[in-house]
Design a protein around this motif. Structure first.
Motif, PDB file in Angstrom:
ATOM      1  N   TRP A   1      -5.115 -13.591   1.445  1.00 35.85           N
ATOM      2  CA  TRP A   1      -3.913 -12.839   1.071  1.00 35.85           C
ATOM      3  C   TRP A   1      -3.118 -13.531  -0.041  1.00 35.85           C
ATOM      4  CZ3 TRP A   1       0.404 -15.799   1.606  1.00 35.85           C
ATOM      5  CH2 TRP A   1       0.302 -16.913   2.478  1.00 35.85           C
TER       6      TRP A   1
ATOM      7  N   ASP B   1      -2.742  -7.200   0.396  1.00 40.62           N
ATOM      8  CA  ASP B   1      -1.988  -7.043   1.634  1.00 40.62           C
ATOM      9  C   ASP B   1      -1.739  -8.421   2.232  1.00 40.62           C
ATOM     10  OD1 ASP B   1      -1.335  -4.727   3.857  1.00 40.62           O
ATOM     11  OD2 ASP B   1      -1.945  -6.603   4.815  1.00 40.62           O
TER      12      ASP B   1
ATOM     13  N   GLU C   1      -4.553  -9.665   4.404  1.00 38.19           N
ATOM     14  CA  GLU C   1      -5.941  -9.623   3.916  1.00 38.19           C
ATOM     15  C   GLU C   1      -6.603 -10.996   4.083  1.00 38.19           C
ATOM     16  OE1 GLU C   1      -8.486  -8.980  -0.205  1.00 38.19           O
ATOM     17  OE2 GLU C   1      -6.557  -7.952   0.034  1.00 38.19           O
TER      18      GLU C   1
ATOM     19  N   ARG D   1      -7.115  -5.331   6.355  1.00 42.15           N
ATOM     20  CA  ARG D   1      -5.948  -6.009   6.930  1.00 42.15           C
ATOM     21  C   ARG D   1      -5.994  -6.150   8.451  1.00 42.15           C
ATOM     22  NH1 ARG D   1      -4.158  -1.119   4.839  1.00 42.15           N
ATOM     23  NH2 ARG D   1      -3.534   0.437   6.386  1.00 42.15           N
TER      24      ARG D   1
END
Length: 377
Positions: A250, A258, A261, A313
C-alpha cells in the motif's frame, strides 16, 4: 466454561467419555503404570470428534480447538498433588533476543507481554472472544475433567519475582507462574481440586490381542489423499518486510493505492518445486481464512511472485487491520511479527479451486524450503 455449558449436550459428553475410556484402556501399549496414558495429540482428535469442534492444532496458536467463539487449550497431565506446574507457552530460539538481555524484572514483564499478545493475536485471527483450558487429569485407573479460564497475565501486578536455579518464579496476584530458563518455557500452576467429572479407566492387560481381533474384523481400509501444503514467507530477502512491497505494498510509489493493498510473497523457489500447486496466473481461487470467511484470491505480478485478494484490499483488511491491528499508514516490520511468534503462512490446497490459509510460527518457511531442497514439483 465449556463442558457444562450450552455448547455441549449429554450425548456429546457420553461420546467423549467413551472415546477417552477406549484410548485409556490401551495404556499398556506404552507403559505398565496404573495411571492411564493419554497422548496429547490423540486427546485433541477425541475432543474435536466428540464435540464437533474446529481443530487448530496445526496453526501454531495459543489454543488447540475452537467451538463457536470460544478458544480451548487442551491439556492432559498426571494429577500429582493437584497443584502442578504445566507448560502454557513455549518460546522459540528466535524469541530469546526479545528478552534475554533485559534485567530480571524487565525480562519477566516482557515474557508476560509476549504471552498476552499471542493469546490476543490468536483470538483476533480466529474470531474468538474468550479462551479456556480444558484438562484431562490422569490418576490411578481414572480420568478427571477440569476447566479453567485462560487469563491474561496482569503485567502491572506482577510481584514476588525470584530467580532460582534454572527458573524464575512470579505471580500476578491471581496466578502463579514459573519461567524455565533452559527450555524457554512459561508454566502455570494448575489447582485441579474442582473436578467437573470423573470416570474409571479399565486398562486392558493385553491390548495387542484386542487390536488384532479388531483388525481381523476390518474387511478393507480406505485411504485418502492428504491435502497438499506449502508455506510462504511474510517477508522478503534477509527476513525484511520491505517498506514498499509485500505486506507494505500500500506504501509503494507510482499509482494511487488502497490503504489495505498488500500481497503475500510467493518466492520463485516455491513455483519451481511446486509448479502445479496454484492455478495459472490471474485464475481466481477461493481462500478460506481462519475466521471462517472465504475470499477470492489470485496469483499475479511478474513470475507469479504475489498472492493477492481479487479485490486488491480484502487480504490487507484482514491481515493488517483485523489481525495485526496496525493503524492506517503504519508500516509492518519483522520485529512486530517476531513478537507475535509468526513470520510465515501455511497454505493448504483442498482442490484446484479451494485453499485454506493459516499463520505459521517463526522459521516455518525456512524449514519448509530447506526440506523441499532437491524436490521437483
Amino acid at each position: 466454561m465449556f463442558y457444562n455449558s450450552v455448547l455441549t449436550n449429554d450425548m456429546q459428553k457420553q461420546q467423549y467419555e467413551k472415546f477417552l475410556k477406549i484410548v485409556g484402556s490401551l495404556s499398556n501399549l506404552f507403559s505398565e503404570s496404573e495411571v492411564p496414558f493419554l497422548y496429547y495429540r490423540i486427546a485433541e482428535k477425541i475432543f474435536c470428534k466428540a464435540f464437533e469442534a474446529d481443530d487448530l492444532s496445526r496453526s501454531d496458536v495459543s489454543v488447540d480447538v475452537k467451538k463457536g467463539d470460544l478458544g480451548i487449550g487442551l491439556k492432559t497431565f498426571v494429577a500429582g498433588n493437584h497443584r502442578t506446574l504445566q507448560k502454557i507457552t513455549e518460546f522459540g530460539s528466535s524469541d530469546k533476543a526479545l528478552y534475554e538481555s533485559l534485567s530480571l524484572d524487565e525480562k519477566i514483564r516482557k515474557i508476560a507481554l509476549i504471552r498476552n499478545e499471542r493469546i490476543d493475536f490468536t483470538q483476533r485471527v480466529h474470531g474468538i472472544n474468550k479462551s479456556i483450558y480444558h484438562c484431562v487429569i490422569r490418576d490411578k485407573n481414572q480420568f478427571s475433567i477440569f476447566e479453567k479460564n485462560m487469563n491474561f497475565i496482569n503485567v502491572e501486578d506482577i510481584k514476588d519475582i525470584k530467580e532460582n536455579k534454572g527458573s524464575i518464579t512470579f505471580n500476578d496476584g491471581v496466578e502463579e507462574y514459573s519461567f524455565l530458563l533452559s527450555k524457554n518455557t512459561l508454566t502455570k500452576r494448575f489447582n485441579t481440586s474442582n473436578i467437573l467429572q470423573q470416570f474409571e479407566i479399565e486398562i486392558l492387560e493385553n491390548p495387542l490381542d484386542f487390536l488384532v481381533d479388531c483388525m481381523q474384523n476390518i474387511s478393507s481400509l480406505a485411504y485418502f489423499k492428504p491435502k497438499e501444503t506449502i508455506f510462504l514467507p511474510l517477508y522478503g530477502r534477509n527476513h525484511t518486510v520491505f517498506s514498499k512491497s509485500g505486506l507494505n505494498q500500500w506504501n509503494a510509489n507510482g499509482r494511487r493505492r488502497d490503504i489495505n493493498e498488500v500481497y503475500i510473497p510467493v518466492p520463485i523457489d516455491v513455483h519451481k518445486k511446486y509448479p502445479n500447486f496454484f492455478p495459472n496466473r490471474e485464475t481466481p481461487f477461493n481462500l478460506k481464512l481462519p475466521n471462517g470467511k472465504t475470499i477470492q484470491t489470485k496469483i499475479c505480478q511478474d513470475n507469479g511472485k504475489a498472492l493477492m485478494s481479487y479485490s486488491n484490499r480484502e487480504l490487507g483488511q484482514w491481515i493488517l487491520r483485523d489481525v495485526l491491528k496496525l493503524n492506517e499508514g503504519e508500516l509492518l516490520t519483522y520485529d512486530k511479527l517476531q513478537v507475535l511468534g509468526i513470520d510465515s503462512v501455511r497454505i493448504d490446497k483442498l482442490n484446484d479451486e479451494n485453499y485454506e490459509i493459516n499463520f505459521a510460527k517463526n522459521g516455518s518457511y525456512d524449514i519448509f524450503i530447506s526440506q523441499s531442497s532437491g524436490l521437483e514439483g
